[in-house]
Design an enzyme around this catalytic site. Structure first.
Site, mmCIF file in Angstrom:
data_model
loop_
_atom_site.group_PDB
_atom_site.id
_atom_site.type_symbol
_atom_site.label_atom_id
_atom_site.label_comp_id
_atom_site.label_asym_id
_atom_site.label_seq_id
_atom_site.Cartn_x
_atom_site.Cartn_y
_atom_site.Cartn_z
ATOM 1 N N LYS A 83 39.934 2.608 61.633
ATOM 2 C CA LYS A 83 39.093 3.660 62.200
ATOM 3 C C LYS A 83 38.333 3.092 63.400
ATOM 4 O O LYS A 83 37.650 2.074 63.292
ATOM 5 C CB LYS A 83 38.102 4.154 61.142
ATOM 6 C CG LYS A 83 37.942 5.659 61.084
ATOM 7 C CD LYS A 83 37.028 6.052 59.928
ATOM 8 C CE LYS A 83 36.892 7.548 59.845
ATOM 9 N NZ LYS A 83 35.963 7.944 58.761
HETATM 10 O O1 G3P Z 1 34.640 10.907 57.667
HETATM 11 C C1 G3P Z 1 33.498 11.245 58.403
HETATM 12 C C2 G3P Z 1 32.487 11.858 57.491
HETATM 13 O O2 G3P Z 1 32.181 10.961 56.446
HETATM 14 C C3 G3P Z 1 31.192 12.254 58.187
HETATM 15 O O3 G3P Z 1 30.610 13.233 57.375
HETATM 16 O O4 G3P Z 1 28.736 14.494 56.361
HETATM 17 O O5 G3P Z 1 28.300 12.271 57.500
HETATM 18 O O6 G3P Z 1 28.917 14.302 58.861
HETATM 19 P P1 G3P Z 1 29.069 13.585 57.518
#
Ligand code: G3P
Length: 214
Positions: A83
């Site tokens: 990533k």
């Molecule tokens: O894979 C990316 C994800 O974990 C981000 O999610 O909820 O932190 O915006 P969030």
């Protein structure tokens, strides 16, 4: 549409895998920090549980540092997807990884132009963060629609991986728009199957079944 689970919590990954619903896993530094464990240890354990793409994020931000981490991650397991952040340095590393045959997931995508750059760099996956766009009163799923259109226009092979998913509607709309993958938090996976009419209907069937002569 492939379902990845968006977590570094091994219990959640085991439980979701047991449901037979998981095609891969995405992690990021914030998710791994919550475990209190070393990134490498968490990812190695995930690779033993899920036979699919496992995204492990680099922690560096410069090209040389990211490439060093990408090479280290690539040695861990055949299913590792490196990533990389959507920055110019991250895109440069994506291009090099693409030439070397290292799978990549370009993350923190918030615009069509960013997604276009990732595809031109040869990214395996692009991760648009729909929930974070919704959080600032934009419509994250509009971005998914635009990316799917642009990728179809030019036959890009990069897979659209909908990320930052907050609720089941994100999952349904991702499928309606033709996204390749949706990475979903465990609690949202559980919500996907729930409907009050299903619960009420099943309760009625169970109640009526008692009237059937045995
Ligand atoms: O894979 C990316 C994800 O974990 C981000 O999610 O909820 O932190 O915006 P969030």
């Amino acid at each position: 549409m492939k379902f990845f689970i968006d977590t570094a919590d091994l219990t959640e990954i085991r439980d979701a895998t047991a449901m037979g619903l998981i095609d891969g896993v995405t992690t990021n530094p914030s998710l791994v920090a919550r475990t209190g464990r070393k990134y490498l240890d968490v990812v190695r354990e995930i690779c033993e549980i899920v036979d699919g793409p496992i995204s492990a994020e680099v922690l560096g931000t410069d090209y040389d540092g990211m490439m060093a981490e990408a090479h280290d991650w690539a040695k861990v397991h055949k299913n590792i997807v490196v990533k990389l952040p959507l920055t110019l340095e991250g895109l440069r590393a994506t291009k090099t990884c693409s030439k070397e045959g290292i799978a990549t997931n370009v993350t923190l995508c918030f615009s069509v132009n960013q997604a276009l750059l990732a595809a031109k760099a040869g990214a395996s996956f692009i991760s648009p963060f729909v929930g974070r766009l919704d959080d600032i009163s934009e419509d994250g799923m509009n971005l998914i629609q635009d990316i799917v259109t642009v990728y179809q226009n030019y036959d890009f092979r990069t897979q659209v991986l909908v990320a930052s998913v907050r609720h089941p509607i994100h999952v349904a709309k991702a499928a309606l728009l033709g996204a390749d993958v949706c990475t979903i938090p465990y609690k949202v996976i559980e919500q996907l199957a729930k409907h009050p009419l299903t619960d009420a209907g099943l309760a009625k069937f169970i109640e009526d079944s008692k009237k059937i002569p045995r």
